[in-house]
Design a protein around this motif. Structure first.
Motif, short mmCIF file in Angstrom:
data_model
loop_
_atom_site.label_atom_id
_atom_site.label_comp_id
_atom_site.label_asym_id
_atom_site.label_seq_id
_atom_site.Cartn_x
_atom_site.Cartn_y
_atom_site.Cartn_z
N ILE A 239 -35.25 -34.48 49.89
CA ILE A 239 -35.50 -34.34 51.32
C ILE A 239 -36.68 -33.41 51.49
N GLU A 240 -37.85 -33.99 51.81
CA GLU A 240 -39.11 -33.24 51.88
C GLU A 240 -39.23 -32.32 50.67
N PRO A 241 -39.24 -32.87 49.46
CA PRO A 241 -39.15 -32.04 48.25
C PRO A 241 -40.28 -31.03 48.07
N SER B 13 -21.93 -35.17 48.22
CA SER B 13 -21.61 -33.77 47.97
C SER B 13 -22.16 -33.30 46.62
N TRP B 14 -22.44 -34.25 45.76
CA TRP B 14 -22.84 -33.90 44.39
C TRP B 14 -24.26 -34.30 44.04
N GLY B 15 -24.91 -35.07 44.91
CA GLY B 15 -26.27 -35.45 44.57
C GLY B 15 -26.89 -36.40 45.57
N ALA B 16 -27.94 -37.08 45.14
CA ALA B 16 -28.70 -37.97 46.02
C ALA B 16 -27.98 -39.29 46.17
N SER B 17 -27.05 -39.35 47.13
CA SER B 17 -26.27 -40.55 47.36
C SER B 17 -26.14 -40.78 48.85
N SER C 70 -31.46 -37.05 40.49
CA SER C 70 -32.79 -37.66 40.48
C SER C 70 -33.52 -37.26 39.20
N HIS C 71 -34.03 -38.25 38.48
CA HIS C 71 -34.73 -37.95 37.23
C HIS C 71 -35.97 -37.09 37.48
N SER C 72 -36.66 -37.34 38.58
CA SER C 72 -37.85 -36.54 38.89
C SER C 72 -37.48 -35.09 39.18
N ARG C 73 -36.33 -34.88 39.86
CA ARG C 73 -35.90 -33.51 40.15
C ARG C 73 -35.49 -32.79 38.86
N ILE C 74 -34.79 -33.50 37.97
CA ILE C 74 -34.39 -32.89 36.70
C ILE C 74 -35.63 -32.53 35.89
N LYS C 75 -36.60 -33.40 35.91
CA LYS C 75 -37.85 -33.15 35.18
C LYS C 75 -38.55 -31.91 35.73
N GLU C 76 -38.62 -31.82 37.06
CA GLU C 76 -39.27 -30.66 37.69
C GLU C 76 -38.50 -29.38 37.38
N ALA C 77 -37.16 -29.45 37.42
CA ALA C 77 -36.35 -28.28 37.10
C ALA C 77 -36.58 -27.83 35.67
#
Length: 489
Positions: free
Chosen positions: A245-247, A404-408, A292-299
């Motif tokens: 959401i507006e990352p 509650s647990w992720g991008a769903s 999200s794979h992109s979010r995990i990568k950024e983290a």
């Protein structure tokens, strides 16, 4: 009763929004007012110098906006109260036991009061239980928490509310971080004088230095309260980023707030950041399909960059990094054996003693000082308080929902999930620092928003009483947060 200069300024802004603003604007006003954590809008001289903080003052205006003649927001109050039913039970019982408890069990237990009358009190000083003005103060704050959750619910089911929530959270992150840095860097300069002027509430001002490190407290009376406020919005923004959401905007704001929290020298900040890191890692492991794979990568990149920077600091400035390490060790691991740690443990255990003495009824909010939200609720509100508050947390978080647990789910569901997760996870610092069972205003805002946004269902737009559209619409019809910046899928 004395209206401070801050109260006068807020009254002018509130009246302007009341005349020309929207309910979403009022929500932003309420959220921004929370940053004035050490300020007072009104000082009640007849109630022991207690004060009405800016957030409570702003709450009055958002309610005026909802009930003003000609508005149809009243139609939404019924569903809003219904969705917050468990919070109503918690607050109503808290009000009753705050009056009955200290009278029914007067003198049967010695407690450390929230405020000693006629003295500061020693580390372990106690006095016989009796009714005090703090029971009244806690009752007012309980009502404020309920009214905040309901008002946020109503604001978020109308067009503009969701956008105001995210946009204002980003603004809070930047402003709260910058004022925190300014307060630390400007110590001993006119900046400190200005910040002291803003901290006009009747709170104890603590020493803001530790082993040569200047502690960050901004406009708040102490670093722990500054960090607790920061942590709530840090988690919300991080959860928005995690759900795409507006990352860019939410991610940068969360990163800045997290960095400043790390250097705040507050144990509440370290406990919160550590707890959220564990939650973040455990969630990815348990629900990898919702990540999200992109979010995990950024983290992973952020974590790697942090490790590299730490290694560089260790090599270039060994004395500085050693001092940082000792500070964190003292703030976390050695704190339990310190005088302050023993005092906090003593305060926390009062809740268990009060629960036993009161036969599970509680001795009333405001009757004693705790250092943990859990034991504060147990000792103040007893079985009914514990059950109703836990039930409210479950109603807000809804663990069976994927959002509650992720991008769903839809955008509204993901944003509701971000608010729900932040509402629950943000209580981590309160578990080791909260002096009373009263939920914070930030918790109430996030909980109310979560309950509202998860009720959004696509349907034709409906007009509110002042031309604002109901949020039960297609997500792409939500208005932009700012020019060129829009909540997007």
């Amino acid at each position: 009763m004395t209206v401070t200069f801050i109260g006068l300024i807020m009254a002018a802004i509130g009246l302007l929004l009341l005349i020309r603003g929207s309910l979403a604007g009022m929500l932003a006003f309420l959220m921004l007012s929370g940053m004035m954590g050490g300020s007072a809008a009104i000082i009640l001289t007849a109630v022991g110098g207690s004060s009405i903080p800016p957030a409570q003052f702003a709450l009055a205006f958002i309610w005026l906006r909802m009930v003003i003649p000609g508005s149809r927001f009243l139609d939404s109050l019924g569903p809003a109260f219904k969705e917050n039913l468990w919070l109503i039970v918690f607050v109503v019982y808290g009000l009753v036991i705050a009056y009955v408890g200290p009278r029914l069990f007067a003198g049967q237990i010695n407690v450390t009061p929230l405020r000693f009358e006629g003295g500061d009190g020693g580390l372990f000083d106690t006095s016989p239980l009796m009714p005090t003005s703090q029971n009244m103060t806690a009752s007012v704050y309980l009502i404020g928490a309920l009214l905040t959750a309901v008002a946020t619910y109503v604001a978020c089911i109308y067009r503009g509310g969701a956008n105001a929530l995210v946009k204002t959270a980003v603004v809070i992150a930047w402003f709260h971080s910058i004022t925190g840095i300014m307060g630390a860097v400007g110590r001993g300069t006119p900046i400190e004088t200005f910040f002291t002027l803003l901290r006009n509430a009747n709170y104890t001002q603590h020493n803001q230095a530790y082993e040569g490190f200047i502690r960050i407290n901004g406009i708040f009376p102490e670093p722990s309260s500054w960090a607790a406020f920061a942590f709530s919005w840090f988690v919300f923004l991080a959860e928005c980023w995690y759900r795409s959401i507006e990352p860019k905007a939410t991610g940068r704001a969360a990163l800045l707030l997290g960095l400043v929290m790390f250097f705040s020298t507050s144990s509440s900040a370290y406990v919160g950041l550590g707890g959220y890191a564990l939650f973040f890692a455990a969630r990815i492991a348990l629900f990898p399909t919702l990540a999200s794979h992109s979010r995990i990568k950024e983290a992973a990149i952020i974590g790697l960059a942090g490790a590299v920077l730490t290694a560089i600091l260790l090599a270039a400035l060994p004395a500085f990094t050693e001092a940082i390490g000792e500070m964190i060790d003292d703030m976390l691991f050695a704190k339990a054996d310190s005088e302050s740690g023993r005092q906090r443990l003593f305060w926390a255990l009062q809740g268990l003693d009060s629960f036993v003495v009161s036969w599970g009824l509680g001795i009333g909010p405001g009757s004693f000082r705790s250092s943990s939200l859990a034991t504060a609720i147990i000792g103040s509100c007893g079985v009914i308080g514990v059950v109703s508050f836990v039930a409210y947390l479950l109603a807000v978080f809804e663990p069976r929902r994927g959002s509650s647990w992720g991008a769903s789910g839809s955008l509204a569901a993901r944003l509701g999930g971000a608010a729900a997760t932040a509402a629950v996870v943000s209580q981590i610092p309160s578990l080791v620092a909260a002096p009373s069972p009263v939920p914070t205003g930030e918790f109430a805002i996030l909980a109310g928003a979560a309950l509202a946004l998860r009720r959004v269902k696509p349907r034709n737009m409906q007009q509110g009483g002042d031309g604002e559209a109901d949020a039960g619409i297609e997500v792409e019809e939500l208005p932009p947060l700012r020019r060129g910046w829009r909540i997007s899928e």
